[in-house]
Design a protein around this motif. Structure first.
Motif, short mmCIF file in Angstrom:
data_model
loop_
_atom_site.label_atom_id
_atom_site.label_comp_id
_atom_site.label_asym_id
_atom_site.label_seq_id
_atom_site.Cartn_x
_atom_site.Cartn_y
_atom_site.Cartn_z
N GLY A 54 0.85 -1.04 -0.05
CA GLY A 54 -0.09 -0.01 -0.09
C GLY A 54 1.07 1.25 0.12
O GLY A 54 0.29 2.35 -0.34
N LEU A 55 2.10 1.16 0.35
CA LEU A 55 3.02 2.23 0.53
C LEU A 55 3.99 1.96 -0.61
O LEU A 55 4.18 0.85 -1.15
CB LEU A 55 3.77 2.47 1.77
CG LEU A 55 2.81 2.74 3.02
CD1 LEU A 55 3.73 2.99 4.16
CD2 LEU A 55 2.26 4.10 2.81
N GLN A 67 5.32 6.85 0.48
CA GLN A 67 4.08 7.75 0.59
C GLN A 67 2.99 6.70 -0.06
O GLN A 67 3.17 5.67 -0.51
CB GLN A 67 4.23 8.59 -0.68
CG GLN A 67 4.51 8.03 -2.05
CD GLN A 67 4.58 9.44 -2.98
OE1 GLN A 67 5.07 10.49 -2.57
NE2 GLN A 67 4.05 9.11 -4.26
N THR A 68 1.88 6.93 0.30
CA THR A 68 0.72 6.21 -0.27
C THR A 68 0.45 6.00 -1.64
O THR A 68 0.62 7.11 -2.24
CB THR A 68 -0.81 6.75 0.51
OG1 THR A 68 -0.74 6.97 1.94
CG2 THR A 68 -1.97 5.63 0.29
N ARG A 69 0.10 4.81 -2.15
CA ARG A 69 -0.02 4.52 -3.50
C ARG A 69 -1.33 5.34 -3.85
O ARG A 69 -2.31 5.13 -3.22
CB ARG A 69 0.12 3.11 -4.01
CG ARG A 69 1.46 2.68 -3.71
CD ARG A 69 1.08 1.05 -4.45
NE ARG A 69 2.78 0.45 -4.31
CZ ARG A 69 3.69 0.73 -5.08
NH1 ARG A 69 3.34 1.37 -6.23
NH2 ARG A 69 4.78 0.18 -4.86
N LYS A 73 -5.09 5.32 -1.97
CA LYS A 73 -5.35 6.84 -1.50
C LYS A 73 -6.77 7.02 -1.01
O LYS A 73 -7.27 7.36 0.10
CB LYS A 73 -4.58 7.89 -2.02
CG LYS A 73 -4.80 9.12 -1.48
CD LYS A 73 -3.81 10.30 -1.94
CE LYS A 73 -2.33 9.92 -2.32
NZ LYS A 73 -1.57 10.96 -3.12
N LEU A 76 -8.37 5.63 2.08
CA LEU A 76 -7.99 6.37 3.22
C LEU A 76 -8.65 7.48 3.23
O LEU A 76 -8.98 7.88 4.54
CB LEU A 76 -6.35 6.38 3.18
CG LEU A 76 -5.48 5.33 2.97
CD1 LEU A 76 -4.08 5.53 3.21
CD2 LEU A 76 -5.93 4.10 4.02
#
Length: 204
Positions: A54-55, A67-69, A73, A76
């Motif tokens: 996920g990151l 960072q968040t993919r 995103k 989230l």
């Protein structure tokens, strides 16, 4: 040092940092016993290790960060919805001109836009950490020269200015539209109209 051990240390440092970390700084984790090329190789390996998670590990202008993919995103955001910031057309056009034409003076920006650049617009971009004065032009009055910052590139996930969307032509009105492709923002049309009217009044 065992490569896996070194990667674990790099991973922990990057996950615990809220800001990108440059390779030179990461070398200090090992008392400079590992040179920059080895650290970079380990970072590339670490990037591949996180390919299906996920990151993601990315390199930006100021260093490396997790960072968040993009594909996760939006999930989230459902837990903690945040509206993208609203920028006026005047603000975006000013930022776009600086990004694509830098270094420029306020006079250059006003010449391109055809209206006075308000102090509020420049201050907002400077406070955001996206522009800075890098010197003065050798001209009457020695006007300040403005350019984008490393923070601007980091916030946009760009490694360099060459990663900005390419322009199909040199039409200045296209600059803000192209920059919108990499900056998530809502355009405040009411603010745009008000700002431009005020700026035109000031220039008359």
């Amino acid at each position: 040092m065992d490569p896996q051990r070194a990667k674990n240390i790099l991973e922990a440092a990057l996950l615990c940092s809220v800001e990108p970390i440059a390779v030179k700084e990461l070398m200090r984790l090992f008392d400079d016993a590992i040179d920059a090329s080895v650290v970079t190789t380990l970072l590339e390996d670490l990037r591949r290790d996180w390919t299906h998670k996920g990151l993601e590990l990315v390199q930006v202008k100021t260093g490396w960060r997790f960072q968040t993919r993009e594909d996760v995103k939006r999930y989230l955001e459902q837990m903690n919805p945040e509206k993208p910031p609203k920028y006026s057309r005047a603000t975006m056009e000013t930022l776009a001109i600086i990004a694509y034409k830098q270094p420029v003076t306020r006079g250059d920006i006003e010449s391109i836009r055809g209206v006075t650049v308000s102090t509020q617009v420049m201050k907002a971009l400077e406070d955001r950490g996206w522009i800075e004065s890098i010197g003065h032009r050798d001209a009457p009055g020695r006007p300040a020269l403005w350019a984008t910052t490393p923070q601007f590139l980091a916030d946009l996930n760009l490694a360099s200015l060459s990663d900005l969307p390419a322009l199909d032509d040199e039409k200045d009105q296209q600059l803000a539209d192209e920059l919108q492709k990499v900056i998530p923002f809502d355009l405040d049309d009411s603010e745009t109209a008000e700002n431009d009217e005020n700026q035109q009044a000031q220039s008359n």
